[in-house]
Design an enzyme around this catalytic site. Structure first.
Site, PDB file in Angstrom:
ATOM      1  N   ARG A   1      43.193  26.804  30.056  1.00 21.40           N
ATOM      2  CA  ARG A   1      42.929  25.462  30.154  1.00 21.40           C
ATOM      3  C   ARG A   1      41.535  25.387  30.809  1.00 21.40           C
ATOM      4  O   ARG A   1      40.714  24.369  30.466  1.00 21.40           O
ATOM      5  CB  ARG A   1      43.863  24.631  31.107  1.00 21.40           C
TER       6      ARG A   1
ATOM      7  N   HIS B   1      51.038  24.423  18.744  1.00 22.45           N
ATOM      8  CA  HIS B   1      50.631  25.862  18.548  1.00 22.45           C
ATOM      9  C   HIS B   1      50.450  26.223  16.976  1.00 22.45           C
ATOM     10  O   HIS B   1      50.630  25.028  16.301  1.00 22.45           O
ATOM     11  CB  HIS B   1      51.678  26.806  18.838  1.00 22.45           C
TER      12      HIS B   1
ATOM     13  N   ARG C   1      90.425  10.833 -11.234  1.00 27.97           N
ATOM     14  CA  ARG C   1      89.888  11.913 -10.449  1.00 27.97           C
ATOM     15  C   ARG C   1      89.912  13.192 -11.664  1.00 27.97           C
ATOM     16  O   ARG C   1      89.441  14.166 -11.505  1.00 27.97           O
ATOM     17  CB  ARG C   1      90.837  12.484  -9.457  1.00 27.97           C
TER      18      ARG C   1
ATOM     19  N   ASN D   1      45.432  25.438  24.534  1.00 29.33           N
ATOM     20  CA  ASN D   1      45.112  24.321  25.312  1.00 29.33           C
ATOM     21  C   ASN D   1      44.245  23.397  24.951  1.00 29.33           C
ATOM     22  O   ASN D   1      42.926  23.821  24.686  1.00 29.33           O
ATOM     23  CB  ASN D   1      44.754  25.213  26.651  1.00 29.33           C
TER      24      ASN D   1
ATOM     25  N   ARG E   1      54.813  16.337  27.657  1.00 22.24           N
ATOM     26  CA  ARG E   1      53.751  17.480  27.358  1.00 22.24           C
ATOM     27  C   ARG E   1      53.594  17.385  25.831  1.00 22.24           C
ATOM     28  O   ARG E   1      54.560  17.031  25.100  1.00 22.24           O
ATOM     29  CB  ARG E   1      54.282  18.900  27.719  1.00 22.24           C
TER      30      ARG E   1
ATOM     31  N   GLY F   1      31.723  19.535   6.395  1.00 21.62           N
ATOM     32  CA  GLY F   1      32.558  20.114   5.556  1.00 21.62           C
ATOM     33  C   GLY F   1      34.132  19.413   6.167  1.00 21.62           C
ATOM     34  O   GLY F   1      35.077  20.266   5.469  1.00 21.62           O
TER      35      GLY F   1
ATOM     36  N   ASP G   1      41.139  24.581  39.281  1.00 21.07           N
ATOM     37  CA  ASP G   1      39.737  24.826  38.680  1.00 21.07           C
ATOM     38  C   ASP G   1      39.577  23.898  37.546  1.00 21.07           C
ATOM     39  O   ASP G   1      38.167  23.510  37.193  1.00 21.07           O
ATOM     40  CB  ASP G   1      39.721  26.440  38.199  1.00 21.07           C
TER      41      ASP G   1
ATOM     42  N   THR H   1      80.136   4.841 -18.691  1.00 20.84           N
ATOM     43  CA  THR H   1      79.084   5.287 -19.658  1.00 20.84           C
ATOM     44  C   THR H   1      79.643   4.976 -21.129  1.00 20.84           C
ATOM     45  O   THR H   1      78.790   4.388 -21.826  1.00 20.84           O
ATOM     46  CB  THR H   1      78.927   6.948 -19.581  1.00 20.84           C
TER      47      THR H   1
ATOM     48  N   PHE I   1      50.188  20.426  31.943  1.00 20.06           N
ATOM     49  CA  PHE I   1      49.417  20.171  33.227  1.00 20.06           C
ATOM     50  C   PHE I   1      48.654  21.273  33.632  1.00 20.06           C
ATOM     51  O   PHE I   1      48.277  22.439  32.785  1.00 20.06           O
ATOM     52  CB  PHE I   1      50.734  20.573  34.401  1.00 20.06           C
TER      53      PHE I   1
ATOM     54  N   LYS J   1      38.717  19.739  11.345  1.00 13.91           N
ATOM     55  CA  LYS J   1      38.085  20.758  10.980  1.00 13.91           C
ATOM     56  C   LYS J   1      38.947  22.090  11.435  1.00 13.91           C
ATOM     57  O   LYS J   1      39.245  22.314  12.555  1.00 13.91           O
ATOM     58  CB  LYS J   1      36.628  21.046  11.312  1.00 13.91           C
ATOM     59  N   HIS J   2      39.490  22.760  10.628  1.00 11.38           N
ATOM     60  CA  HIS J   2      40.448  24.012  10.829  1.00 11.38           C
ATOM     61  C   HIS J   2      41.596  23.229  11.826  1.00 11.38           C
ATOM     62  O   HIS J   2      41.923  23.947  12.755  1.00 11.38           O
ATOM     63  CB  HIS J   2      39.647  24.999  11.377  1.00 11.38           C
TER      64      HIS J   2
END
Length: 524
Positions: free
Chosen positions: A445, A524, A63, A425, A520, A314, A478, A36, A473, A284-285
């Site tokens: 799911r 969340h 130092r 899910n 996976r 929106g 179903d 400097t 999974f 959205k959201h």
């Protein structure tokens, strides 16, 4: 002209010379060290070396040079305390009014791949933080005190006050003192983090986690009007991060705007404009309600909007490519909150400007942001790496008798990338590079599977012939029964359920092709 002393010792020499020249014109004696001092002399300024000031040479390869009573006494003496002033006079120690110091570039040093531990330790500043902390502590009161400067951006406001008032105000000294302690705290955190990582080797999680962010702006409120909120930026945002976005027009961004814009931007970055073409994501959201790829931005938007026109009202809209006039014209036909893209043509900006309340953001294109994901819980913090892993098509495993066609496989990879950004899910139906129906955030799911079909039907889209992605999974058959009844022909999912054989059997029974990813994407 009053003779006062300013100590200048900076690693970042931005603005140093004009600042020092102005101080010299105001009557300050310039006290400095090393590089400097050389820079100041090269600019024709008169400089007193610290070694000359202390009467003691620099030792131990530099130092020890500023760690001396004639330096720290001049900084730390309380100007309102007669005994302190008498002590300075007795030892012929001139008070130091200004301390402009910033520290060795430790972060830049350790960021180099070839940096050794010895080199890193040598770049741990000792005298600099000591002077900064001393000056910050002694910022004084309304009667006077030390001005500490760690950021070249503060040179000009300090000079303005010196020229106009003859001294730096207490308010400014207090602000700069707080900034100085933040500077040294961050510096210590960098050193701590580096040494802890070296100590713990390959350990992913250090014993102490240091976080540092800068305030970008306060927000009107948080998720709800009764909550206070602010937007902070990481010290070093990754290329392409939303925090680097520039607001080109529109109202101030809200908490929810920013959260949804980030979700849309990270989702659209899954689609490479060179390989996938133009992509559009509508959020959205926090959930994508429409995603599509096409040959141009306007067509991608129309396809994405068609997925769920009701939810798109929106919404937050992101593109992976330049927004042109045709895309802007399509956008302005609906009510929207935010548009974000790598860039806009002049014609597009002019058209969007007609919608003055629409927030238009321009963000540099970059890869997925590979940073830590943080979630607060009561009294603690959950930390994880971001879900940036990409699916390697070579690792897909076809588990059914029927193999997906080439077109089905292309769409399976498309909906898989979308499902990653849908709250679990998550179920995503898609066809021909367009989402057809999205089921998000349900507790089961199978309900997500049903909701996605209902939303597709409400939008007037044909589910038959589509493919489906499931973020995790299927725990039972179903869900597969639902998508088969709706007319889906192929499904991509992680696999790994204890009932995989039952689920695969259901797919075979319906003539559906099923692919396992082994990965996976819970969100969340």
């Amino acid at each position: 002209m009053t003779h006062r002393t300013a100590l200048l010792s900076v690693s970042d020499k931005t603005g140093l010379i004009p600042f020092a020249q102005a101080l010299a014109q105001l009557g300050y004696t310039l006290l400095s060290t090393g590089g400097t001092a050389k820079a100041l002399r090269d600019a024709g300024l008169t400089v007193t070396d610290v070694a000359e000031h202390t009467g003691f040479p620099e030792i131990l390869d530099g130092r020890v040079k500023t760690l001396h009573p004639r330096v720290h006494g001049g900084i730390l003496a309380d100007r309102s305390n007669p005994e302190h002033i008498a002590t300075l006079a007795a030892h012929d120690i001139p008070p130091i009014e200004i301390v402009a110091v910033n520290l060795y570039p430790f972060a830049a040093t350790v960021a180099r791949p070839d940096c050794t531990l010895a080199e890193a330790i040598e770049n741990i500043d000792i005298g600099g933080p000591a002077m900064v902390r001393a000056a910050a502590k002694n910022h004084g009161d309304e009667q006077g005190g030390v001005t500490v400067i760690v950021d070249p951006a503060d040179y000009t406001p300090v000079l303005d006050e010196l020229k106009n008032r003859g001294q730096v105000s207490y308010a400014t000294r207090f602000r700069l003192a707080a900034k100085a302690f933040t500077h040294t705290a961050r510096y210590d955190a960098m050193v701590s983090t580096y040494l802890t990582q070296r100590l713990e080797g390959d350990a992913t999680w250090p014993q102490a986690l240091h976080l540092s962010f800068d305030l970008v702006m306060p927000l009107r409120y948080g998720e709800n009007p009764h909550q206070q909120a602010a937007f902070y930026r990481d010290l070093n945002p990754a290329p392409g991060a939303l925090a680097l976005a520039e607001t080109l027009q529109g109202k101030a961004l809200s908490f929810n705007n920013l959260a949804d814009a980030d979700a849309a931007w990270e989702c659209v970055k899954q689609f490479d404009p060179q390989q996938d073409g133009a992509a559009c994501v509508i959020v959205k959201h926090a959930n994508p309600c429409g995603v599509a790829v096409a040959e141009c931005a306007a067509d991608a938007y129309r396809k994405a909007f068609a997925t769920d026109p009701t939810s798109a009202f929106g919404g937050i809209i992101a593109f992976n490519t330049v927004v042109d006039a045709a895309a802007a014209e399509a956008l302005t036909q609906q009510f929207l909150e935010v548009v974000i893209a790598p860039d806009y043509t002049q014609e597009a900006r002019a058209r969007l400007a007609e919608k003055k309340n629409v927030r238009v953001l321009r963000c540099p294109w970059g890869p997925a942001v590979a940073q830590q994901d943080l979630k607060r819980i009561g009294g603690g913090l959950l930390v994880q790496s971001n879900d940036t892993d990409l699916l390697d098509p070579a690792h897909l495993k076809v588990v059914t008798r029927r193999t997906p066609t080439q077109d089905e496989m292309r769409d399976l990879l498309f909906v898989w990338r979308v499902a990653k950004f849908v709250k679990s899910n998550a179920i995503v139906y898609g066809k021909n590079g367009q989402t057809i129906g999205i089921g998000a955030g349900q507790m089961s799911r199978v309900d997500s599977s049903r909701i996605a079909v209902i939303k597709a039907q409400n939008a007037g889209l044909e589910v038959r012939g589509s493919v489906v992605a499931s973020d995790a999974f299927f725990p039972f058959r179903d869900g597969v029964d639902v998508l088969a009844q709706a007319g889906a022909t192929a499904v991509i999912q992680p696999g790994g359920s204890v009932r995989d054989e039952e689920v695969i059997a259901a797919a075979n029974e319906h003539g559906i092709a099923m692919v396992f990813t082994g990965m996976r994407h819970f969100r969340h």
